[in-house]
Design a protein around this motif. Structure first.
Motif, short mmCIF file in Angstrom:
data_model
loop_
_atom_site.label_atom_id
_atom_site.label_comp_id
_atom_site.label_asym_id
_atom_site.label_seq_id
_atom_site.Cartn_x
_atom_site.Cartn_y
_atom_site.Cartn_z
N LYS A 9 63.22 35.01 -16.80
CA LYS A 9 61.81 35.41 -16.78
C LYS A 9 61.56 36.41 -15.65
CE LYS A 9 57.14 33.62 -15.97
NZ LYS A 9 56.33 32.41 -15.62
N GLY A 10 62.17 36.15 -14.50
CA GLY A 10 62.01 37.06 -13.38
C GLY A 10 62.59 38.43 -13.66
N PHE A 11 63.75 38.46 -14.34
CA PHE A 11 64.36 39.76 -14.67
C PHE A 11 63.51 40.50 -15.68
CE2 PHE A 11 67.21 42.47 -17.17
CZ PHE A 11 67.69 43.29 -16.14
N MET A 12 62.95 39.78 -16.65
CA MET A 12 62.06 40.42 -17.63
C MET A 12 60.83 40.99 -16.94
SD MET A 12 63.35 40.34 -20.72
CE MET A 12 64.88 40.76 -19.86
N ALA A 13 60.32 40.27 -15.95
CA ALA A 13 59.17 40.75 -15.19
C ALA A 13 59.54 41.99 -14.39
CB ALA A 13 58.66 39.65 -14.26
N LEU A 14 60.75 42.00 -13.80
CA LEU A 14 61.22 43.16 -13.04
C LEU A 14 61.39 44.36 -13.96
CD1 LEU A 14 62.32 44.27 -10.32
CD2 LEU A 14 64.60 43.55 -11.10
N LEU A 15 61.93 44.12 -15.14
CA LEU A 15 62.13 45.18 -16.12
C LEU A 15 60.79 45.77 -16.55
CD1 LEU A 15 64.40 46.61 -17.72
CD2 LEU A 15 64.06 44.90 -19.53
N SER A 16 59.81 44.90 -16.73
CA SER A 16 58.47 45.34 -17.12
C SER A 16 57.80 46.12 -16.00
CB SER A 16 57.62 44.12 -17.50
OG SER A 16 56.30 44.50 -17.79
N PHE A 17 58.07 45.72 -14.75
CA PHE A 17 57.44 46.36 -13.60
C PHE A 17 58.02 47.75 -13.34
CE2 PHE A 17 57.25 47.06 -8.93
CZ PHE A 17 55.88 47.10 -8.78
N LEU A 18 59.34 47.90 -13.51
CA LEU A 18 60.00 49.17 -13.18
C LEU A 18 60.09 50.14 -14.36
CD1 LEU A 18 62.95 47.89 -10.93
CD2 LEU A 18 60.76 48.87 -10.21
#
Length: 258
Positions: A9-18
């Protein structure tokens, strides 16, 4: 199992942020804790951006498509940060005065000129790299650029105010995450080096140019602002990517052909 799901979930959030990739997860706290995986995001960015090199089209068209794709994938956010910090650097101000300039909605002549020069450097470098079919260098330029943001955050003071970048800079300083980050970058470079063994010098140039970009940006940001923020990280991303592409293109043959 729960820990793995939280990291995913954190990586998906990072991907969405960047990037503009629609993951459906927008938890900035989780994204900041997985910031050490920024080079993996860079690998995905670079792979998508480099895809036009496979088209049966003129070199200049493919280079232009790669350029456009690289900015679209990141939503122009890093380029916007580059322009903002370029304005602050060109103003000659420091502290609150420089920060105020960065927050202004308009663009000054310095940031406009700096951004235009950046795009020219990136495009001309891409033309040389596309002509040689060096897709790996284009991909790794995005990995290096994403890694530069993490390295800069790791060695920088967080902003004095509460902003989107503050948690990312704080979370980047944890020892175990630094080790995982360096391991991730090493694995990416090693795997691509195994696939393409004829561009070793370019990778060394890329690493050197990334380090120089981080050192330069850190020196300037702390002298002008006293810290690094999101705009400064974006500036470092664009500077590192341009430096990586330009240094690699400089090692290509000067003759591209018709």
């Amino acid at each position: 199992m729960r820990s793995l799901l939280e990291k995913f979930k954190g990586f998906m959030a990072l991907l969405s942020f960047l990037t503009i990739i629609p993951t459906g997860v927008h938890d900035l706290e989780s994204a900041s804790k997985l910031f050490y995986l920024a080079p993996v995001v860079g690998l995905l960015e670079g792979s998508m951006a480099a895809a036009p090199i496979l088209l049966n089209a003129p070199i200049y068209v493919r280079a232009a498509l790669i350029l456009v794709a690289s900015y679209l994938i990141t939503g122009f956010s890093h380029l916007d940060g580059f322009a903002d910090f370029a304005d602050a650097l060109g103003s000659g101000r420091s502290g609150e005065g420089a920060l105020k300039i960065m927050k202004e909605p308009g663009r000054g002549a310095i940031s406009t000129a700096a951004t235009a020069l950046l795009i020219i450097v990136v495009y001309s470098s891409l033309v040389a790299l596309v002509a040689r079919g060096w897709w790996d260098v284009i991909i790794l330029s995005h990995v290096s650029a994403s890694e530069s943001m993490y390295l800069l955050a790791m060695v920088s003071a967080p902003p004095s105010y509460r902003g989107l970048s503050r948690d990312f800079i704080i979370e980047s300083k944890r020892g175990a995450r630094i080790a995982i980050n360096l391991l991730a970058v090493g694995v990416i470079f090693f795997v691509i080096a195994y696939i393409r063994r004829d561009t070793i010098c370019h990778r060394l140039m890329m690493i050197a140019s990334t380090i120089i970009a981080v050192i330069y940006t850190r020196m300037k940001s702390h002298r002008v602002l006293g810290f690094a923020n999101g705009d400064v990280l974006g500036f470092c991303y664009e500077l590192a990517k341009a430096a990586a592409l330009m240094s690699s293109a400089a090692l290509t043959s000067p003759w591209i052909g018709p």
